[in-house]
Design a protein around this motif. Structure first.
Motif, PDB file in Angstrom:
ATOM      1  N   TYR A 153       2.230  93.056 -62.616  1.00  0.00           N
ATOM      2  CA  TYR A 153       0.804  92.868 -63.335  1.00  0.00           C
ATOM      3  C   TYR A 153       1.137  91.121 -64.555  1.00  0.00           C
ATOM      4  O   TYR A 153       0.518  90.268 -64.404  1.00  0.00           O
ATOM      5  CB  TYR A 153       0.434  93.719 -64.028  1.00  0.00           C
TER       6      TYR A 153
ATOM      7  N   CYS B 132      -1.814  88.959 -62.684  1.00  0.00           N
ATOM      8  CA  CYS B 132      -2.818  89.221 -63.223  1.00  0.00           C
ATOM      9  C   CYS B 132      -3.320  88.638 -64.856  1.00  0.00           C
ATOM     10  O   CYS B 132      -4.186  88.469 -64.921  1.00  0.00           O
ATOM     11  CB  CYS B 132      -4.130  90.604 -62.582  1.00  0.00           C
TER      12      CYS B 132
ATOM     13  N   CYS C 181       1.786  93.893 -58.740  1.00  0.00           N
ATOM     14  CA  CYS C 181       0.428  93.691 -59.417  1.00  0.00           C
ATOM     15  C   CYS C 181      -0.756  94.613 -58.439  1.00  0.00           C
ATOM     16  O   CYS C 181      -0.830  95.086 -57.637  1.00  0.00           O
ATOM     17  CB  CYS C 181      -0.411  92.272 -59.358  1.00  0.00           C
ATOM     18  N   TYR C 182      -1.770  94.881 -59.271  1.00  0.00           N
ATOM     19  CA  TYR C 182      -2.689  95.995 -58.936  1.00  0.00           C
ATOM     20  C   TYR C 182      -3.754  94.960 -57.641  1.00  0.00           C
ATOM     21  O   TYR C 182      -4.005  95.535 -56.902  1.00  0.00           O
ATOM     22  CB  TYR C 182      -3.912  96.196 -59.913  1.00  0.00           C
ATOM     23  N   CYS C 183      -3.388  93.727 -57.732  1.00  0.00           N
ATOM     24  CA  CYS C 183      -4.337  92.827 -57.003  1.00  0.00           C
ATOM     25  C   CYS C 183      -3.338  93.189 -55.546  1.00  0.00           C
ATOM     26  O   CYS C 183      -4.002  92.499 -54.131  1.00  0.00           O
ATOM     27  CB  CYS C 183      -4.157  91.918 -57.358  1.00  0.00           C
TER      28      CYS C 183
ATOM     29  N   ARG D 284      -9.478  87.682 -57.268  1.00  0.00           N
ATOM     30  CA  ARG D 284      -7.707  89.632 -57.147  1.00  0.00           C
ATOM     31  C   ARG D 284      -7.639  89.641 -58.472  1.00  0.00           C
ATOM     32  O   ARG D 284      -7.384  90.982 -58.864  1.00  0.00           O
ATOM     33  CB  ARG D 284      -6.248  88.617 -56.600  1.00  0.00           C
ATOM     34  N   SER D 285      -7.937  89.448 -59.794  1.00  0.00           N
ATOM     35  CA  SER D 285      -7.894  88.597 -61.166  1.00  0.00           C
ATOM     36  C   SER D 285      -8.851  90.298 -61.335  1.00  0.00           C
ATOM     37  O   SER D 285      -8.543  90.420 -62.293  1.00  0.00           O
ATOM     38  CB  SER D 285      -7.513  87.824 -61.987  1.00  0.00           C
TER      39      SER D 285
ATOM     40  N   SER E 135      -8.023  93.479 -60.676  1.00  0.00           N
ATOM     41  CA  SER E 135      -7.161  93.823 -61.243  1.00  0.00           C
ATOM     42  C   SER E 135      -8.004  94.433 -62.762  1.00  0.00           C
ATOM     43  O   SER E 135      -7.447  95.643 -63.300  1.00  0.00           O
ATOM     44  CB  SER E 135      -5.892  93.311 -62.221  1.00  0.00           C
TER      45      SER E 135
END
Length: 128
Positions: free
Chosen positions: A11, A15, A3-5, A33-34, A37
């Motif tokens: 992902y 998120c 995930c981006y976070c 975190r979300s 993202s």
């Protein structure tokens, strides 16, 4: 792909769940975190929906989205979380968000304040 976070989940398992449920996270850190993202994806609607109404920068939404699209996001580092658990009503998350802009790496270092209202976490802004 992670995930981006920065979590090791995908992902879709991380998120995206919160992006689809309008930010119903269990903890302040999950919301932070979300939101990171959402910056990576330039998801202005999510950023506004999860920003507390008392500090929500509605008029800046287009500029925020434009900026989020103009930089290359590198990674998120969560440095410290204070409170912000399922049983709390407030919390802070200190983080570094790394991005590439105008030919160089830059960092957003922030201690963010979060508040829980009606069983939902919201981003308030910079912590004192």
């Amino acid at each position: 792909m992670n995930c981006y976070c920065g979590n090791t989940k995908t992902y879709q398992q991380c998120c995206e769940v919160f992006h689809l449920n309008n930010g119903k996270t269990e903890t302040a850190e999950q919301l932070m975190r979300s939101r990171y993202s959402a910056f990576v994806l330039a998801n202005g609607d999510y950023l506004m929906a999860t920003h507390h109404q008392s500090t929500r920068p509605i008029k800046e939404k287009k500029a925020i989205v434009k900026w989020a699209k103009s930089v290359q996001w590198i990674k998120l580092e969560v440095l410290e979380t204070t409170k912000g658990s399922e049983n709390d009503t407030e919390g802070t998350v200190t983080f570094n968000a790394y991005f590439f802009e105008n030919g160089k790496v830059d960092i957003i270092h922030e201690k963010s304040a979060f508040v829980k209202e009606d069983n939902r976490w919201f981003y308030l802004g910079l912590s004192e």
